[in-house]
Write a protein that holds these residues in place. Structure first.
Motif, PDB file in Angstrom:
ATOM      1  N   MET A   1     -16.986 -19.126  -3.464  1.00 38.84           N
ATOM      2  CA  MET A   1     -16.132 -19.569  -2.370  1.00 38.84           C
ATOM      3  C   MET A   1     -15.433 -20.883  -2.712  1.00 38.84           C
ATOM      4  O   MET A   1     -14.287 -21.108  -2.324  1.00 38.84           O
ATOM      5  CB  MET A   1     -16.954 -19.717  -1.083  1.00 38.84           C
ATOM      6  CG  MET A   1     -17.508 -18.404  -0.546  1.00 38.84           C
ATOM      7  SD  MET A   1     -16.198 -17.196  -0.197  1.00 38.84           S
ATOM      8  CE  MET A   1     -15.311 -18.033   1.099  1.00 38.84           C
ATOM      9  N   ILE A   2     -16.120 -21.759  -3.446  1.00 36.17           N
ATOM     10  CA  ILE A   2     -15.479 -23.010  -3.853  1.00 36.17           C
ATOM     11  C   ILE A   2     -14.310 -22.728  -4.785  1.00 36.17           C
ATOM     12  O   ILE A   2     -13.230 -23.319  -4.670  1.00 36.17           O
ATOM     13  CB  ILE A   2     -16.510 -23.945  -4.508  1.00 36.17           C
ATOM     14  CG1 ILE A   2     -17.495 -24.473  -3.449  1.00 36.17           C
ATOM     15  CG2 ILE A   2     -15.823 -25.117  -5.212  1.00 36.17           C
ATOM     16  CD1 ILE A   2     -18.608 -25.314  -4.017  1.00 36.17           C
ATOM     17  N   LEU A   3     -14.516 -21.829  -5.742  1.00 36.44           N
ATOM     18  CA  LEU A   3     -13.425 -21.466  -6.648  1.00 36.44           C
ATOM     19  C   LEU A   3     -12.252 -20.863  -5.878  1.00 36.44           C
ATOM     20  O   LEU A   3     -11.083 -21.201  -6.122  1.00 36.44           O
ATOM     21  CB  LEU A   3     -13.927 -20.477  -7.703  1.00 36.44           C
ATOM     22  CG  LEU A   3     -14.893 -21.037  -8.753  1.00 36.44           C
ATOM     23  CD1 LEU A   3     -15.352 -19.927  -9.686  1.00 36.44           C
ATOM     24  CD2 LEU A   3     -14.219 -22.157  -9.545  1.00 36.44           C
ATOM     25  N   LEU A   4     -12.585 -19.944  -4.945  1.00 35.71           N
ATOM     26  CA  LEU A   4     -11.516 -19.367  -4.133  1.00 35.71           C
ATOM     27  C   LEU A   4     -10.827 -20.438  -3.284  1.00 35.71           C
ATOM     28  O   LEU A   4      -9.616 -20.384  -3.062  1.00 35.71           O
ATOM     29  CB  LEU A   4     -12.082 -18.261  -3.237  1.00 35.71           C
ATOM     30  CG  LEU A   4     -12.574 -16.997  -3.959  1.00 35.71           C
ATOM     31  CD1 LEU A   4     -13.188 -16.027  -2.958  1.00 35.71           C
ATOM     32  CD2 LEU A   4     -11.426 -16.330  -4.720  1.00 35.71           C
ATOM     33  N   GLY A   5     -11.617 -21.406  -2.801  1.00 37.28           N
ATOM     34  CA  GLY A   5     -11.038 -22.490  -2.004  1.00 37.28           C
ATOM     35  C   GLY A   5     -10.063 -23.328  -2.824  1.00 37.28           C
ATOM     36  O   GLY A   5      -8.972 -23.678  -2.340  1.00 37.28           O
ATOM     37  N   PHE A   6     -10.430 -23.669  -4.060  1.00 34.50           N
ATOM     38  CA  PHE A   6      -9.523 -24.429  -4.903  1.00 34.50           C
ATOM     39  C   PHE A   6      -8.278 -23.608  -5.236  1.00 34.50           C
ATOM     40  O   PHE A   6      -7.164 -24.144  -5.318  1.00 34.50           O
ATOM     41  CB  PHE A   6     -10.225 -24.862  -6.193  1.00 34.50           C
ATOM     42  CG  PHE A   6     -10.930 -26.187  -6.056  1.00 34.50           C
ATOM     43  CD1 PHE A   6     -10.228 -27.370  -6.156  1.00 34.50           C
ATOM     44  CD2 PHE A   6     -12.292 -26.248  -5.814  1.00 34.50           C
ATOM     45  CE1 PHE A   6     -10.855 -28.593  -6.022  1.00 34.50           C
ATOM     46  CE2 PHE A   6     -12.933 -27.463  -5.688  1.00 34.50           C
ATOM     47  CZ  PHE A   6     -12.221 -28.646  -5.785  1.00 34.50           C
ATOM     48  N   ALA A   7      -8.469 -22.297  -5.444  1.00 39.18           N
ATOM     49  CA  ALA A   7      -7.303 -21.448  -5.701  1.00 39.18           C
ATOM     50  C   ALA A   7      -6.373 -21.423  -4.489  1.00 39.18           C
ATOM     51  O   ALA A   7      -5.147 -21.522  -4.618  1.00 39.18           O
ATOM     52  CB  ALA A   7      -7.751 -20.029  -6.063  1.00 39.18           C
ATOM     53  N   GLY A   8      -6.983 -21.279  -3.295  1.00 41.64           N
ATOM     54  CA  GLY A   8      -6.163 -21.315  -2.085  1.00 41.64           C
ATOM     55  C   GLY A   8      -5.489 -22.663  -1.879  1.00 41.64           C
ATOM     56  O   GLY A   8      -4.339 -22.736  -1.446  1.00 41.64           O
ATOM     57  N   ALA A   9      -6.220 -23.763  -2.204  1.00 40.47           N
ATOM     58  CA  ALA A   9      -5.624 -25.102  -2.083  1.00 40.47           C
ATOM     59  C   ALA A   9      -4.452 -25.260  -3.039  1.00 40.47           C
ATOM     60  O   ALA A   9      -3.432 -25.883  -2.702  1.00 40.47           O
ATOM     61  CB  ALA A   9      -6.683 -26.167  -2.355  1.00 40.47           C
TER      62      ALA A   9
ATOM     63  N   VAL B   1      -2.791 -32.729  -2.489  1.00 39.89           N
ATOM     64  CA  VAL B   1      -3.105 -31.712  -1.480  1.00 39.89           C
ATOM     65  C   VAL B   1      -4.170 -30.759  -1.991  1.00 39.89           C
ATOM     66  O   VAL B   1      -5.123 -30.419  -1.276  1.00 39.89           O
ATOM     67  CB  VAL B   1      -1.816 -30.940  -1.099  1.00 39.89           C
ATOM     68  CG1 VAL B   1      -2.155 -29.731  -0.239  1.00 39.89           C
ATOM     69  CG2 VAL B   1      -0.852 -31.847  -0.363  1.00 39.89           C
ATOM     70  N   MET B   2      -4.042 -30.344  -3.244  1.00 43.68           N
ATOM     71  CA  MET B   2      -5.016 -29.412  -3.800  1.00 43.68           C
ATOM     72  C   MET B   2      -6.405 -30.052  -3.840  1.00 43.68           C
ATOM     73  O   MET B   2      -7.402 -29.435  -3.443  1.00 43.68           O
ATOM     74  CB  MET B   2      -4.590 -28.992  -5.210  1.00 43.68           C
ATOM     75  CG  MET B   2      -5.503 -27.941  -5.835  1.00 43.68           C
ATOM     76  SD  MET B   2      -5.017 -27.517  -7.506  1.00 43.68           S
ATOM     77  CE  MET B   2      -5.439 -29.037  -8.353  1.00 43.68           C
ATOM     78  N   LEU B   3      -6.482 -31.307  -4.320  1.00 44.93           N
ATOM     79  CA  LEU B   3      -7.778 -31.972  -4.393  1.00 44.93           C
ATOM     80  C   LEU B   3      -8.355 -32.220  -3.003  1.00 44.93           C
ATOM     81  O   LEU B   3      -9.559 -32.032  -2.780  1.00 44.93           O
ATOM     82  CB  LEU B   3      -7.646 -33.290  -5.152  1.00 44.93           C
ATOM     83  CG  LEU B   3      -7.386 -33.174  -6.660  1.00 44.93           C
ATOM     84  CD1 LEU B   3      -7.225 -34.550  -7.282  1.00 44.93           C
ATOM     85  CD2 LEU B   3      -8.524 -32.416  -7.340  1.00 44.93           C
TER      86      LEU B   3
ATOM     87  N   LEU C   1     -12.586 -31.016   0.232  1.00 46.37           N
ATOM     88  CA  LEU C   1     -13.078 -30.882   1.598  1.00 46.37           C
ATOM     89  C   LEU C   1     -13.770 -29.540   1.800  1.00 46.37           C
ATOM     90  O   LEU C   1     -14.873 -29.462   2.364  1.00 46.37           O
ATOM     91  CB  LEU C   1     -11.913 -31.034   2.577  1.00 46.37           C
ATOM     92  CG  LEU C   1     -12.265 -30.930   4.071  1.00 46.37           C
ATOM     93  CD1 LEU C   1     -13.243 -32.025   4.464  1.00 46.37           C
ATOM     94  CD2 LEU C   1     -11.004 -31.009   4.923  1.00 46.37           C
ATOM     95  N   LEU C   2     -13.150 -28.463   1.310  1.00 45.15           N
ATOM     96  CA  LEU C   2     -13.741 -27.144   1.445  1.00 45.15           C
ATOM     97  C   LEU C   2     -15.030 -27.038   0.644  1.00 45.15           C
ATOM     98  O   LEU C   2     -16.028 -26.473   1.117  1.00 45.15           O
ATOM     99  CB  LEU C   2     -12.735 -26.085   0.983  1.00 45.15           C
ATOM    100  CG  LEU C   2     -13.165 -24.621   1.119  1.00 45.15           C
ATOM    101  CD1 LEU C   2     -13.434 -24.286   2.577  1.00 45.15           C
ATOM    102  CD2 LEU C   2     -12.094 -23.696   0.560  1.00 45.15           C
ATOM    103  N   ALA C   3     -15.032 -27.601  -0.580  1.00 46.05           N
ATOM    104  CA  ALA C   3     -16.240 -27.562  -1.408  1.00 46.05           C
ATOM    105  C   ALA C   3     -17.378 -28.329  -0.744  1.00 46.05           C
ATOM    106  O   ALA C   3     -18.529 -27.879  -0.740  1.00 46.05           O
ATOM    107  CB  ALA C   3     -15.939 -28.140  -2.788  1.00 46.05           C
TER     108      ALA C   3
END
Length: 563
Positions: free
Chosen positions: A203-211, A33-35, A40-42
């Motif tokens: 934003m990518i880092l924040l996206g992975f943190a949110g994921a 799920v995280m990946l 996808l967000l990245a």
């Protein structure tokens, strides 16, 4: 049912990953799920950032070109520069003007040339008077256009603004070319777009943190289970629901059916599950009373009700989640099966009591014979033995001669012994006959009918007032002559009060004290209805009640059919 379980087990086995991968898959759902969410967000942010930065670079490049063109137009409109084209040494006037403007505007070069593209100004003085490089002057010198172009000049790749120089009569007397080097443009673009790329990376880092947070939350919601484990549990739940002997019916908070198992559909006569799910419970089972459970939130246990013509015992419970009623579930089981099981247990208990009574009776007789022998009364002992043997032999001979089914013979013999133990005189009419062999169902039905009628008759005979009767009496008659099987049991008991005649065949009604009564006659009545027969009550010649049962000949086996 076994095939369903085997299919479920096979499907679960296919869902399980190979054993050697289980260690790698530990926590894989959260990782996946995280990946998935992070990648996808990245990808979306990178695509959007690339597009926006590309557009920004184009805008900056275009602005640099327009800036170069604006400077060129300003230079071409200077009166001193226009007048210098008619002077004997144009370079002496034009070169200082062009260099001053170049330094003020930050351009890489400001080149002014004549109609032959010979330079009158250049950042490098040694290149004055030499032809301009790039080959893109024709639009300005021949057509009088002002434009922006990219070309490789003597100083390298540059974006250039070019415009013709007109004299007072509107004639083209020269050309002005103002250039900014492309590497400088690229540097400016990089400076202006670097912040955007930094924001995309953030934003990518924040996206992975949110994921990661989302994957942890989902893992917690599904109780730490892996997808294949959820699938296995779902299939196990479905197999359990479909295989249990109780009917299950569930509704949501809106009263719509969300679950119905195979046993429930069989009880209720419902179509396939996909046609029932989502339907209002009131339209499918109007008397389910599940809506009451939804409204009140009360649990109801061991409630009697009828589903069609089938009596059932129902449990109803609400489904609560965080203090809110989300639905209700009803489970029900056949009351007939419970009654039949109770009757089977009672029959087994009666058989045990009969054997105990026989053992007790014969034990007494053996003690009597032993006493007579010890007293030397051999003739009396032999007479007692012959008397008992003749009585037993007479019963056996009668049953073997008039009853063709061994199961019914055993039932009658047991009832004779039980009646003798109770002190009831049980008589079997000499005209009784049951010669036709019975089917397996016929044996069970007739055994139940005769057993319950004789039990009730013996109990009634024991309740009679003994002042006018020598002893309790019960008479049994049965025959298979004619179109039906007839069984008639009468007693000399107090009879059935007129006000109870209609209710005597209802399940649960009984004139006897105590619990678990009112089953025998109701069961006999149901068996009569199921097998095309009837049961009637009238007054007995002995003074008590007389029950007559008529059953269909379908309970008899055809004569040519093997036994």
């Amino acid at each position: 049912m076994a095939s369903r379980h085997s299919r479920s087990a096979a499907e679960i086995q296919r869902l399980k990953p190979p054993r050697h991968r289980r260690g790698w898959l530990k926590g894989s759902f959260r990782l996946q799920v995280m990946l998935l969410v992070g990648v996808l967000l990245a990808a979306m942010l990178l695509a959007q950032g690339a597009y926006l930065n590309h557009r920004k670079a184009e805008i900056i490049s275009d602005q640099m070109g327009q800036r170069a063109l604006a400077v060129a137009l300003s230079v071409a409109s200077i009166p001193e520069l226009i007048a210098a084209f008619d002077a004997p040494d144009p370079m002496a006037t034009i070169q200082p003007i062009a260099e001053r403007i170049r330094r003020e505007t930050g351009a890489r070069y400001v080149v002014v040339g004549n109609t032959d593209s010979l330079r009158y100004s250049h950042p490098l003085p040694e290149r004055l008077g030499k032809p301009m490089v790039g080959g893109d002057n024709d639009r300005a010198l021949l057509h009088g256009e002002s434009y922006v172009s990219e070309a490789t000049g003597s100083l390298g790749d540059a974006v250039r603004g070019k415009t013709p120089v007109f004299d007072g009569d509107g004639n083209i007397v020269g050309i002005v070319s103002v250039g900014f080097m492309l590497d400088r443009v690229a540097l400016d673009v990089g400076e202006h777009t670097s912040l955007g790329w930094w924001l995309v990376g953030l934003m990518i880092l924040l996206g992975f943190a949110g994921a990661y947070g989302l994957s942890r939350h989902l893992k917690k919601v599904i109780l730490g289970l892996e997808p294949y484990e959820i699938a296995r549990l779902a299939m196990e739940k479905e197999a359990i629901l479909q295989s249990i002997h109780e009917g299950i019916l569930a509704v949501n908070r809106d009263g719509q059916i969300t679950l119905v198992n195979q046993q429930a559909r069989r009880f209720l006569g419902l179509p396939p599950a996909h046609e029932v799910l989502g339907q209002p419970i009131q339209d499918i089972v109007p008397n389910s009373r599940l809506l009451e459970v939804l409204e009140r939130g009360e649990q109801q246990f061991d409630q009697d009700m009828w589903l069609g013509d089938h009596p059932v015992v129902v449990n109803r419970v609400p489904v609560n989640h965080e203090g809110e009623i989300e639905g209700a579930v009803a489970t029900f089981r056949s009351r007939r099966e419970i009654v039949e099981l109770s009757n089977a247990l009672n029959a087994a208990s009666r058989d045990v009591d009969m054997l105990r009574a026989q053992a007790h009776e014969f034990s007494n007789k053996l003690y009597t014979i032993s006493g007579l022998l010890q007293l030397g009364r051999i003739d009396e002992a032999l007479a007692l033995i012959h008397q008992e043997s003749e009585r037993q032999q007479a019963q056996m001979t009668f049953l073997m001669k008039h009853v063709g089914d061994p199961v019914i013979s055993g039932t009658l013999l047991g009832k004779l012994t039980r009646a003798r133990e109770l002190g009831v005189s049980l008589e079997i009419d000499d005209q009784s006959s049951l010669a036709a062999p019975l089917t397996t169902t016929g044996q069970e039905v007739l055994m139940t009918v005769i057993g319950n009628l004789l039990d009730n008759a013996c109990h009634a005979a024991l309740q009679s007032d003994r002042r006018n009767e020598a002893e309790p009496r019960v008479r049994l008659f049965f025959t298979d002559l004619g179109e039906q099987l007839l069984v008639e049991a009468e007693d000399n008991g107090p009879g059935v009060p007129p006000e109870h005649v209609e209710a005597i065949f209802e399940e649960g009604f009984s004139t006897k004290p105590g619990k678990h009564r009112g089953i025998g006659l109701a069961l006999v009545g149901r068996l009569c209805r199921e097998h095309g027969g009837t049961i009637t009550l009238e007054e007995s010649e002995l003074g008590g009640a007389c029950f007559t049962v008529a059953l269909g000949r379908s309970l008899c086996r055809a004569l040519e059919e093997p036994q």
